[in-house]
Design an enzyme around this catalytic site. Sequence first.
Site, mmCIF file in Angstrom:
data_model
loop_
_atom_site.group_PDB
_atom_site.id
_atom_site.type_symbol
_atom_site.label_atom_id
_atom_site.label_comp_id
_atom_site.label_asym_id
_atom_site.label_seq_id
_atom_site.Cartn_x
_atom_site.Cartn_y
_atom_site.Cartn_z
ATOM 1 C CE LYS A 160 -1.892 2.880 2.887
ATOM 2 N NZ LYS A 160 -1.886 4.070 2.022
ATOM 3 C CD GLU A 203 12.358 3.610 9.181
ATOM 4 O OE1 GLU A 203 12.310 4.479 10.085
ATOM 5 O OE2 GLU A 203 12.437 3.869 7.994
ATOM 6 C CB CYS A 216 12.548 8.351 9.313
ATOM 7 S SG CYS A 216 13.414 7.291 8.178
ATOM 8 C CD GLU A 252 9.546 12.254 12.364
ATOM 9 O OE1 GLU A 252 8.435 11.734 12.531
ATOM 10 O OE2 GLU A 252 10.508 11.664 11.853
HETATM 11 P P1 NAD Z 1 1.408 8.236 8.326
HETATM 12 O O1 NAD Z 1 2.225 7.448 9.267
HETATM 13 O O2 NAD Z 1 -0.012 8.477 8.708
HETATM 14 O O3 NAD Z 1 1.413 7.579 6.865
HETATM 15 C C1 NAD Z 1 2.320 6.600 6.428
HETATM 16 C C2 NAD Z 1 1.565 5.449 5.766
HETATM 17 O O4 NAD Z 1 0.677 4.858 6.717
HETATM 18 C C3 NAD Z 1 0.705 5.876 4.578
HETATM 19 O O5 NAD Z 1 0.743 4.871 3.599
HETATM 20 C C4 NAD Z 1 -0.673 5.969 5.190
HETATM 21 O O6 NAD Z 1 -1.716 5.832 4.258
HETATM 22 C C5 NAD Z 1 -0.646 4.805 6.172
HETATM 23 N N1 NAD Z 1 -1.626 4.879 7.256
HETATM 24 C C6 NAD Z 1 -2.172 5.990 7.807
HETATM 25 N N2 NAD Z 1 -3.044 5.644 8.781
HETATM 26 C C7 NAD Z 1 -3.057 4.288 8.848
HETATM 27 C C8 NAD Z 1 -3.756 3.333 9.653
HETATM 28 N N3 NAD Z 1 -4.622 3.706 10.595
HETATM 29 N N4 NAD Z 1 -3.493 2.025 9.455
HETATM 30 C C9 NAD Z 1 -2.614 1.621 8.532
HETATM 31 N N5 NAD Z 1 -1.938 2.478 7.732
HETATM 32 C C10 NAD Z 1 -2.145 3.794 7.882
HETATM 33 O O7 NAD Z 1 2.146 9.594 8.067
HETATM 34 P P2 NAD Z 1 1.566 10.964 7.469
HETATM 35 O O8 NAD Z 1 0.250 11.340 8.096
HETATM 36 O O9 NAD Z 1 1.602 10.887 5.987
HETATM 37 O O10 NAD Z 1 2.696 11.960 7.974
HETATM 38 C C11 NAD Z 1 2.642 12.420 9.319
HETATM 39 C C12 NAD Z 1 4.010 12.427 9.953
HETATM 40 O O11 NAD Z 1 4.555 11.115 9.987
HETATM 41 C C13 NAD Z 1 5.080 13.236 9.222
HETATM 42 O O12 NAD Z 1 5.012 14.580 9.492
HETATM 43 C C14 NAD Z 1 6.328 12.610 9.749
HETATM 44 O O13 NAD Z 1 6.639 13.171 11.004
HETATM 45 C C15 NAD Z 1 5.955 11.154 9.920
HETATM 46 N N6 NAD Z 1 6.433 10.331 8.787
HETATM 47 C C16 NAD Z 1 7.524 9.547 9.001
HETATM 48 C C17 NAD Z 1 8.020 8.789 7.961
HETATM 49 C C18 NAD Z 1 9.232 7.905 8.128
HETATM 50 O O14 NAD Z 1 9.877 7.587 7.148
HETATM 51 N N7 NAD Z 1 9.524 7.462 9.325
HETATM 52 C C19 NAD Z 1 7.422 8.839 6.708
HETATM 53 C C20 NAD Z 1 6.280 9.620 6.523
HETATM 54 C C21 NAD Z 1 5.814 10.358 7.587
#
Ligand code: NAD
Length: 501
Positions: free
Chosen positions: A192, A268, A302, A405
Site C-alpha cells: 500500500k 520503522e 526519518c 518530529e
Molecule cells: P502516516 O504514518 O499516517 O502515513 C504513512 C503510511 O501509513 C501511509 O501509507 C498511510 O496511508 C498509512 N496509514 C495511515 N493511517 C493508517 C492506519 N490507521 N493504518 C494503517 N496504515 C495507515 O504519516 P503521514 O500522516 O503521511 O505523515 C505524518 C508524519 O509522519 C510526518 O510529518 C512525519 O513526522 C511522519 N512520517 C515519518 C516517515 C518515516 O519515514 N519514518 C514517513 C512519513 C511520515
Amino acid sequence: RAPAPVTISTPTGNKWQVPSGIFINNSFHASVSGKTFDSVNPATGEKLCTLALGGAADIEAAVKAARTAFDTVWGKRSTPTQRSRLLLNFADLVDKHLDELSELESMDNGKPVWMASAFDVPDSAGCLRYYGGLADKIEGKTIEQTEGEKIAYTRIEPLGICGQIIPWNYPIQMAAWKLGPALAAGNCVILKPAEQTPLSALKLAELSVQAGFPPGVISVVNGYGAEVGEAISTHMDIQKVAFTGSTATGKRIMKAAAESNMKKVTLELGGKSPVVVFESADIEQAVRWVCLGILFNQGQDCTAGSRLFVQDSIYEQFMRELVAAFKAHKVGDPFHELTFQGPQVSKVQQQKILDMIESGKRQGAKVEVGGKAWQSPDAKFRNGFFVEPTIFSGCRKGMRIVDEEIFGPVLAVAKFSTEEEAIKLANDTEYGLGAGVFSENASQIQRMVSAIDAGTLWINNYTALSNSVPFGGMKASGFGRELGVDAVKAYCDVKAIHWNY
Ligand code: NAD
C-alpha cells in the site's frame, strides 16, 4: 475492466503512461467501489492525475489472489533460484526505466529529479538486486544433539502473505526495501503506497509482470491509511505487516495486529536524530554533512539530523559557516539541475512545518535563517508547497521544535560544553533512529558510539545507507531491521525439526 492509464507530461517534454488501477493478479482493475482519488504535483499545487482508490474489498481480493499464488506457485512451491532470477530481472527493468521512474517520482513527491535519478531509482534497483543475490543463500542449520540418536535442524520458511504500508518520503525506495527481502524469502506481498505518492509503485507493478512474477505474488492497492492500511493490519490471513511512517500510525498498526491474528509487525517510525559536533571536528566537513543531514529530501527523512549540538568553543565559527551554507542552498523547481530542495510533499505537510516554525518563535528560539514559506519568483511555482531552509538557535527541551518530529528543513541548535552533557542532550528524546558524531578523537568516538541510543550512527558523515547494512530504530523509532540479511530474517519463520533415527 482495466481503467485507462494516465499520462504524466513532464517539463522535459516526456509523456509517461502509468497504469491507474488496483494491481491484483498481474493486471490493473477499477476498485471494487469504483471510487478514485487525485494525486497532486507539490511543485505547482495542481492536480497530476486521477487513480483508482482502493478499499477493504480490494484488500480482500488481493489476499485471495495472494493465498492462491502462495499455495500453488510461490511460497514453498517456488525455488530460491527462481526467486533470485525474477528479482534480478526486476532490478534490471528498474534500471532500464531510470528516466521515467525518476521523473514520475519527482512529479509526485517534489524531490529534485536529478536526486531521484542519482539516488532513489538506482538505489531501488540496487536493493532488488541485492535481494536477488541473497534469495538462494537463505540457510537453516544443523544442531548437534547429545541424547540418543537424534539430529536437530532448522528450516527457514516464508511467512505467507505480507502487507507492506509505505510512506511518501522515498516512495520507490521504500517499496524496493520492502519488496526485495519479502520476495527473496518466498512471501506474497500486498503493497500500500502512501496516498500522496502513488505513481512509482504502479509503475513497479507493471515492471514486475515483465520481470516474470506469477499472478498474485505482488499486489499494489492504493488508498487511504484509515481504510486500506487498516484492512491490511486487521486481516486474518495476512501474516505480517511491515510499516514505515509516523509513530502514531505505528502504534495503531501494532494494536490492530495484536487484536486480529497476532501477525508479525516491523515498524520503522519517526525520529528526532541528534548530531553532535565536538571541537576537534573538521568544521568544513561537519558543516557540509549537517546541511545534508537536515536538508536532504526537503528534510522529509526519518533520520534527519534535526537536533544539532555544537561544542561551545567552536560554536560561533560553526554557526557562521552553517548559516552561510543554508543561505547558499538552492530551493525551487525540482526539474532544474541546480535545485537542491524542492517543495514539501503536500499542503498539509507544508502547513505542519510552518506551524512548528511559529511555535519555535513563540517559545523563544532565535531564527538564524529562514523561518517562513519560500516564495518562488516564478509564477508557475507560486502555489507550490515550499519552505525556507530554517535554523533556530537557543533551543532547549520543552520547545516543540526540539521534542517533536518536524519532517521538514528545520534545524534546532544548542551549545554544550562537556562530552557528558552532549550524551545527555543527544539521548534526551523518545526516539532512537539515527545520530551523527563529528570528532577527530578516536577514544571519544568510541565512547559516543557506545553511549548514544540509536539504530544507526554516522561518524564524520551523515545519511549514508547501504543495501547490505541493517537499518532500523531503537526506543519509539520502532523495531525490526530493514536492509541486509536481517531484513530477510524478518520475513521468515524458523521451523525446528528433531529427528530420531
Ligand atoms: P502516516 O504514518 O499516517 O502515513 C504513512 C503510511 O501509513 C501511509 O501509507 C498511510 O496511508 C498509512 N496509514 C495511515 N493511517 C493508517 C492506519 N490507521 N493504518 C494503517 N496504515 C495507515 O504519516 P503521514 O500522516 O503521511 O505523515 C505524518 C508524519 O509522519 C510526518 O510529518 C512525519 O513526522 C511522519 N512520517 C515519518 C516517515 C518515516 O519515514 N519514518 C514517513 C512519513 C511520515
